[in-house]
Design an enzyme around this catalytic site. Structure first.
Site, PDB file in Angstrom:
ATOM      1  N   GLY A  40       1.090  -1.470  -0.145  1.00 19.79           N
ATOM      2  CA  GLY A  40       0.132  -0.296   0.082  1.00 19.79           C
ATOM      3  C   GLY A  40       1.344   1.454   0.276  1.00 19.79           C
ATOM      4  O   GLY A  40       2.046   0.527   0.201  1.00 19.79           O
ATOM      5  N   ASP A  83       1.039  -8.844   2.038  1.00 18.91           N
ATOM      6  CA  ASP A  83       0.217  -7.804   1.582  1.00 18.91           C
ATOM      7  C   ASP A  83      -1.065  -9.257   0.386  1.00 18.91           C
ATOM      8  O   ASP A  83      -0.665 -10.117   0.047  1.00 18.91           O
ATOM      9  CB  ASP A  83       0.345  -6.392   0.428  1.00 18.91           C
ATOM     10  CG  ASP A  83      -0.852  -5.876   0.054  1.00 18.91           C
ATOM     11  OD1 ASP A  83      -0.339  -4.667   1.170  1.00 18.91           O
ATOM     12  OD2 ASP A  83      -1.514  -6.299  -0.449  1.00 18.91           O
ATOM     13  N   GLY A  91      -3.840  -2.501  -2.548  1.00 20.31           N
ATOM     14  CA  GLY A  91      -2.468  -2.056  -2.482  1.00 20.31           C
ATOM     15  C   GLY A  91      -2.040  -1.912  -4.320  1.00 20.31           C
ATOM     16  O   GLY A  91      -3.417  -3.106  -4.738  1.00 20.31           O
ATOM     17  N   LYS A 120     -12.763  -7.560   9.035  1.00 18.86           N
ATOM     18  CA  LYS A 120     -11.671  -8.247   9.065  1.00 18.86           C
ATOM     19  C   LYS A 120     -10.332  -7.754   9.281  1.00 18.86           C
ATOM     20  O   LYS A 120      -9.475  -8.088   9.890  1.00 18.86           O
ATOM     21  CB  LYS A 120     -11.933 -10.274   8.110  1.00 18.86           C
ATOM     22  CG  LYS A 120     -12.812 -10.543   7.971  1.00 18.86           C
ATOM     23  CD  LYS A 120     -13.535 -10.913   6.794  1.00 18.86           C
ATOM     24  CE  LYS A 120     -13.255 -12.249   6.678  1.00 18.86           C
ATOM     25  NZ  LYS A 120     -13.609 -13.279   5.668  1.00 18.86           N
ATOM     26  N   TYR A 163     -14.737   1.367   8.951  1.00 12.43           N
ATOM     27  CA  TYR A 163     -13.342   1.284   9.242  1.00 12.43           C
ATOM     28  C   TYR A 163     -13.857   1.978  10.602  1.00 12.43           C
ATOM     29  O   TYR A 163     -12.098   0.883  11.776  1.00 12.43           O
ATOM     30  CB  TYR A 163     -13.462   2.274   8.134  1.00 12.43           C
ATOM     31  CG  TYR A 163     -11.413   2.528   8.594  1.00 12.43           C
ATOM     32  CD1 TYR A 163     -10.719   2.110   7.884  1.00 12.43           C
ATOM     33  CD2 TYR A 163     -11.565   4.151   8.576  1.00 12.43           C
ATOM     34  CE1 TYR A 163      -9.861   2.343   7.656  1.00 12.43           C
ATOM     35  CE2 TYR A 163      -9.916   4.892   8.510  1.00 12.43           C
ATOM     36  CZ  TYR A 163      -9.084   3.782   8.550  1.00 12.43           C
ATOM     37  OH  TYR A 163      -7.927   4.414   7.991  1.00 12.43           O
ATOM     38  N   TYR A 222      -4.018  -7.326  24.569  1.00 14.57           N
ATOM     39  CA  TYR A 222      -2.504  -8.231  24.277  1.00 14.57           C
ATOM     40  C   TYR A 222      -1.234  -7.290  25.409  1.00 14.57           C
ATOM     41  O   TYR A 222      -0.676  -7.993  26.163  1.00 14.57           O
ATOM     42  CB  TYR A 222      -1.523  -7.879  22.724  1.00 14.57           C
ATOM     43  CG  TYR A 222      -2.103  -9.504  22.306  1.00 14.57           C
ATOM     44  CD1 TYR A 222      -3.934  -9.809  22.045  1.00 14.57           C
ATOM     45  CD2 TYR A 222      -1.640  -9.987  21.849  1.00 14.57           C
ATOM     46  CE1 TYR A 222      -4.375 -10.649  22.260  1.00 14.57           C
ATOM     47  CE2 TYR A 222      -2.617 -11.530  21.217  1.00 14.57           C
ATOM     48  CZ  TYR A 222      -3.727 -11.967  21.475  1.00 14.57           C
ATOM     49  OH  TYR A 222      -4.247 -12.808  21.093  1.00 14.57           O
ATOM     50  N   ARG A 279      -9.485   9.732  -2.082  1.00 10.28           N
ATOM     51  CA  ARG A 279      -9.399  10.588  -1.214  1.00 10.28           C
ATOM     52  C   ARG A 279      -8.994  11.987  -1.814  1.00 10.28           C
ATOM     53  O   ARG A 279      -8.572  12.441  -3.735  1.00 10.28           O
ATOM     54  CB  ARG A 279      -8.242   9.868  -0.488  1.00 10.28           C
ATOM     55  CG  ARG A 279      -8.622   8.753   0.090  1.00 10.28           C
ATOM     56  CD  ARG A 279      -7.532   8.729   1.181  1.00 10.28           C
ATOM     57  NE  ARG A 279      -6.877   7.400   0.640  1.00 10.28           N
ATOM     58  CZ  ARG A 279      -5.931   6.839   1.483  1.00 10.28           C
ATOM     59  NH1 ARG A 279      -5.833   7.004   3.009  1.00 10.28           N
ATOM     60  NH2 ARG A 279      -5.717   5.825   0.679  1.00 10.28           N
TER      61      ARG A 279
HETATM   62  P1  NAD Z   1      -3.188   2.042   1.181  1.00  7.22           P
HETATM   63  O1  NAD Z   1      -5.099   1.042   0.621  1.00  7.22           O
HETATM   64  O2  NAD Z   1      -2.613   2.180   0.203  1.00  7.22           O
HETATM   65  O3  NAD Z   1      -3.166   0.211   1.707  1.00  7.22           O
HETATM   66  C1  NAD Z   1      -3.055  -0.701   2.350  1.00  7.22           C
HETATM   67  C2  NAD Z   1      -3.008  -2.246   1.922  1.00  7.22           C
HETATM   68  O4  NAD Z   1      -3.684  -2.954   2.978  1.00  7.22           O
HETATM   69  C3  NAD Z   1      -2.947  -2.437   0.535  1.00  7.22           C
HETATM   70  O5  NAD Z   1      -1.779  -2.483   0.251  1.00  7.22           O
HETATM   71  C4  NAD Z   1      -3.802  -3.426   1.044  1.00  7.22           C
HETATM   72  O6  NAD Z   1      -4.092  -4.604  -0.033  1.00  7.22           O
HETATM   73  C5  NAD Z   1      -3.384  -4.342   2.114  1.00  7.22           C
HETATM   74  N1  NAD Z   1      -4.472  -4.970   2.418  1.00  7.22           N
HETATM   75  C6  NAD Z   1      -6.148  -4.610   2.963  1.00  7.22           C
HETATM   76  N2  NAD Z   1      -6.381  -5.646   3.699  1.00  7.22           N
HETATM   77  C7  NAD Z   1      -5.465  -6.801   3.690  1.00  7.22           C
HETATM   78  C8  NAD Z   1      -5.547  -7.753   3.938  1.00  7.22           C
HETATM   79  N3  NAD Z   1      -7.050  -8.621   5.171  1.00  7.22           N
HETATM   80  N4  NAD Z   1      -4.423  -9.020   3.999  1.00  7.22           N
HETATM   81  C9  NAD Z   1      -3.006  -7.780   3.608  1.00  7.22           C
HETATM   82  N5  NAD Z   1      -2.773  -6.718   3.148  1.00  7.22           N
HETATM   83  C10 NAD Z   1      -4.631  -6.379   2.874  1.00  7.22           C
HETATM   84  O7  NAD Z   1      -3.788   2.265   2.260  1.00  7.22           O
HETATM   85  P2  NAD Z   1      -2.876   3.842   3.242  1.00  7.22           P
HETATM   86  O8  NAD Z   1      -2.943   4.828   3.655  1.00  7.22           O
HETATM   87  O9  NAD Z   1      -1.850   2.942   2.435  1.00  7.22           O
HETATM   88  O10 NAD Z   1      -3.464   2.877   4.993  1.00  7.22           O
HETATM   89  C11 NAD Z   1      -2.230   2.237   5.060  1.00  7.22           C
HETATM   90  C12 NAD Z   1      -2.822   1.783   7.194  1.00  7.22           C
HETATM   91  O11 NAD Z   1      -2.893   3.202   7.675  1.00  7.22           O
HETATM   92  C13 NAD Z   1      -4.157   1.224   7.142  1.00  7.22           C
HETATM   93  O12 NAD Z   1      -4.898   0.753   8.199  1.00  7.22           O
HETATM   94  C14 NAD Z   1      -5.015   2.557   7.690  1.00  7.22           C
HETATM   95  O13 NAD Z   1      -6.094   1.778   7.882  1.00  7.22           O
HETATM   96  C15 NAD Z   1      -4.104   3.486   8.047  1.00  7.22           C
HETATM   97  N6  NAD Z   1      -4.372   5.046   7.912  1.00  7.22           N
HETATM   98  C16 NAD Z   1      -3.957   5.828   6.913  1.00  7.22           C
HETATM   99  C17 NAD Z   1      -4.388   6.937   6.133  1.00  7.22           C
HETATM  100  C18 NAD Z   1      -3.954   7.592   5.097  1.00  7.22           C
HETATM  101  O14 NAD Z   1      -3.981   8.656   5.144  1.00  7.22           O
HETATM  102  N7  NAD Z   1      -3.378   7.549   3.765  1.00  7.22           N
HETATM  103  C19 NAD Z   1      -4.898   7.700   7.648  1.00  7.22           C
HETATM  104  C20 NAD Z   1      -4.900   7.005   8.796  1.00  7.22           C
HETATM  105  C21 NAD Z   1      -4.944   5.652   8.861  1.00  7.22           C
HETATM  106  N1  UDP Z   2     -13.410  15.170  -0.959  1.00  6.47           N
HETATM  107  C1  UDP Z   2     -13.933  16.089  -1.798  1.00  6.47           C
HETATM  108  N2  UDP Z   2     -13.306  16.215  -2.787  1.00  6.47           N
HETATM  109  C2  UDP Z   2     -13.405  15.076  -3.306  1.00  6.47           C
HETATM  110  C3  UDP Z   2     -13.316  13.508  -2.496  1.00  6.47           C
HETATM  111  C4  UDP Z   2     -13.086  14.088  -1.322  1.00  6.47           C
HETATM  112  O1  UDP Z   2     -14.293  17.214  -1.334  1.00  6.47           O
HETATM  113  O2  UDP Z   2     -13.474  14.616  -3.887  1.00  6.47           O
HETATM  114  C5  UDP Z   2     -13.421  15.676   0.952  1.00  6.47           C
HETATM  115  C6  UDP Z   2     -13.969  14.955   1.782  1.00  6.47           C
HETATM  116  O3  UDP Z   2     -15.217  14.530   1.695  1.00  6.47           O
HETATM  117  C7  UDP Z   2     -13.668  15.306   3.099  1.00  6.47           C
HETATM  118  C8  UDP Z   2     -12.222  15.444   2.420  1.00  6.47           C
HETATM  119  O4  UDP Z   2     -12.467  15.928   0.865  1.00  6.47           O
HETATM  120  O5  UDP Z   2     -14.464  15.958   3.573  1.00  6.47           O
HETATM  121  C9  UDP Z   2     -11.033  14.596   3.392  1.00  6.47           C
HETATM  122  O6  UDP Z   2     -11.765  13.371   2.107  1.00  6.47           O
HETATM  123  P1  UDP Z   2     -10.805  12.460   2.142  1.00  6.47           P
HETATM  124  O7  UDP Z   2     -11.516  10.793   1.008  1.00  6.47           O
HETATM  125  O8  UDP Z   2      -9.310  12.157   2.041  1.00  6.47           O
HETATM  126  O9  UDP Z   2     -10.077  11.868   3.234  1.00  6.47           O
HETATM  127  P2  UDP Z   2     -11.088  11.872   5.356  1.00  6.47           P
HETATM  128  O10 UDP Z   2     -12.397  11.659   4.676  1.00  6.47           O
HETATM  129  O11 UDP Z   2     -11.181  10.214   5.483  1.00  6.47           O
HETATM  130  O12 UDP Z   2     -10.481  12.212   5.847  1.00  6.47           O
END
Ligand code: NAD
Ligand code: UDP
Length: 320
Positions: free
Chosen positions: A10, A31, A36, A96, A150, A164, A191
């Site tokens: 990811g 993964d 991803g 899950k 989520y 844990y 996003r």
């Molecule tokens: P992403 O979708 O790019 O990465 C998530 C990865 O997890 C992907 O590669 C996906 O294939 C893998 N995955 C999902 N379910 C799986 C499973 N059951 N088994 C194996 N692999 C699995 O998203 P990201 O933005 O890189 O997010 C990574 C982590 O960070 C997540 O746990 C997300 O909740 C957390 N997070 C991200 C943000 C952000 O702004 N990007 C904010 C808050 C939390």
């Molecule tokens: N958003 C938007 N236009 C888009 C995508 C998202 O205005 O095309 C808004 C969405 O409603 C939220 C904010 O941008 O208020 C951030 O959204 P994102 O999905 O990036 O992250 P999250 O809601 O998880 O903070």
């Protein structure tokens, strides 16, 4: 150390792999590619410090070697129901990954007596009634709304991680990640940053949901990764917010991106599309990270966007 990273293909997971390998560690990436992409790890193929296991973390995890740390980052993360990669379209898989995946990865940490880091999220604060959000705030979350798959999975994951720690004495840590952006974000996960960058590159109007007065605080990926690594090396068990407190309305974000691209198409206001109640405001209080990890972000939004744009240009070229 030998480190297991779930969600390695990811956005965040792949950057973690890179930095940990650079720091001299051996990394096992895991993964199932549900959100991803193998592209994010292609540059590591043939690297002797990296191995990859294709596996769904919801199923029992077998790791053939002793590991010193487990970082559980596997989970869909986008709230946009318009994208096939948004968690509203992957509700059971999301629950899950957060519930069974956390249990299984904690099991690996326990069997190896390893340091464990859970990727939690600012979403556990829900639509926050306290601003900015401190780690002591309990949140305002709808337990069965469209976002709950989520939010509640991550809240369960935090509770299980602390169980844990308290019951099995596992050296756990929890990072509450606020909105992060940068290269390797999936272009079509819906996003705000990937949508806006692509729309601006195509000289289309930027799609602002609602009135655009909702706020977020965007952190550049390199700052986030630096904070996670500091948490990994620490022995902190309490949750720690990692994010950039530079708060901005979504309308301001859209105008900023249009200005960076000289995009004359402006913005279009759309009915809010995201699942459930779109949080009105979000800003991390990062006092705990500053005090205990000596961490704070150093890359502001303009600079972070400048560093992100070439990746989007390249990916969009490849798509044509
Ligand atoms: P992403 O979708 O790019 O990465 C998530 C990865 O997890 C992907 O590669 C996906 O294939 C893998 N995955 C999902 N379910 C799986 C499973 N059951 N088994 C194996 N692999 C699995 O998203 P990201 O933005 O890189 O997010 C990574 C982590 O960070 C997540 O746990 C997300 O909740 C957390 N997070 C991200 C943000 C952000 O702004 N990007 C904010 C808050 C939390
Ligand atoms: N958003 C938007 N236009 C888009 C995508 C998202 O205005 O095309 C808004 C969405 O409603 C939220 C904010 O941008 O208020 C951030 O959204 P994102 O999905 O990036 O992250 P999250 O809601 O998880 O903070």
């Amino acid at each position: 150390m030998k480190i297991l990273i779930t969600g390695a293909a990811g956005f965040i997971g792949s950057h973690l792999c890179d930095l940990l390998i650079k720091e001299g560690h051996d990394v096992i990436g895991m993964d199932n590619f549900i959100t991803g992409s193998p592209d994010n790890l292609a540059h590591l193929s043939g690297n002797s410090k990296f191995t990859f296991i294709l596996h769904d973390v919801a199923n029992f995890i077998f790791v053939p070697e002793k590991v010193d740390a487990v970082l559980h980052f596997a989970s869909p993360a986008s709230p946009n129901p318009d994208s096939p990669y948004g968690f509203p379209n992957l509700p059971i898989q999301t629950m899950k990954a957060g519930a069974l995946g956390t249990h299984n990865t904690l099991g690996v940490a326990r069997a190896n007596n390893a340091r464990y880091i859970l990727a939690s999220t600012s979403e556990i604060y829900g639509d926050p009634a306290e601003h900015p959000q401190k780690e002591t705030y309990w949140g305002n979350v709808d337990p069965n709304g469209l976002r709950s798959v989520y939010d509640e999975a991550k809240r369960f994951a935090e509770a299980l991680t602390m169980a844990y720690h308290r019951y099995h004495n596992i050296n756990t840590g929890i990072v509450r990640i606020f909105n992060t952006y940068g290269p390797r974000m999936r272009l079509d996960d819906g996003r705000a940053v990937p949508n806006f960058l692509q729309q601006a590159l195509r000289k289309e109007p930027l799609t602002v949901y609602g009135d655009g007065e909702q706020t977020r605080s965007f952190c550049y990926i390199d700052d986030l990764i630096a904070g996670i690594i500091k948490l990994l090396y620490s022995e902190i068990h309490e949750p720690v917010n990692i994010g950039n407190p530079q708060e901005i309305t979504i309308k301001e974000l859209a105008l900023k991106i249009n200005a960076l691209f000289d995009n004359p198409a402006g913005v279009v206001f759309l009915r809010n599309k995201v699942a459930g109640k779109d949080p009105d405001r979000r800003q991390p209080d990062i006092s705990r990270a500053k005090e205990h990890l000596n961490w704070s972000p150093s890359i502001d939004l303009t600079e972070g966007l400048r560093r992100t744009i070439p990746y989007f240009q390249e990916k969009m070229r490849e798509e044509h």
